[in-house]
Design a protein around this motif. Structure first.
Motif: not given
Length: 140
Positions: A24-25, A27-29, A31-32
């Protein structure tokens, strides 16, 4: 009889929870980073960053333990199934299949790199997968 590679003990399920949090981390990175690159360079300028992030996640999970490696690859297949259902009504099937194959190939590549190079830095070993814009911005 097919033997499952994961024993569903409390410890291994706890490892799955930790691995899912790491995924999840990542994935968020990703996307950022994609948002940052599009804001700076324009639409389409984040294309290809997922090649790096798929492989990077799997590399890091494979370095944790054989169980985390297995969970990582399983989560990767699950993500592709999810993506198929999300895309099937508005994308050509050939495009969906090609993207899934690419992602699964990057997952396995990163997993193998991490598994066979336990003590090396995944970012360094996968540097060739970074896009030109990622290099310009010194993003890993």
């Amino acid at each position: 009889m097919i033997l499952d590679t994961i024993k569903y003990t409390g410890e291994n399920l706890g490892e799955l929870a930790a691995d899912a949090q790491i995924a999840y981390q990542h994935y968020n990175k990703m996307n950022d980073v994609g948002k940052k690159l599009v804001e700076k360079y324009g639409t389409g300028q984040a294309d290809g960053i997922d090649n790096y992030y798929h492989a990077l996640l799997q590399c890091k999970l494979a370095q944790i333990s054989p169980t985390s490696r297995d969970w990582g690859l399983r989560m990767g297949y699950g993500k592709e199934i999810y993506d198929y259902h999300k895309k099937k009504d508005h994308m050509p099937m050939q495009t969906i299949i090609a993207d899934s194959r690419k992602d699964l190939k990057n997952n396995l590549y990163g997993s193998n790199i991490g598994y066979y190079n336990q003590y090396k830095n995944c970012e360094d070993m996968l540097d060739e997968l970074r896009t030109e814009n990622m290099r310009k911005e010194n993003i890993r």
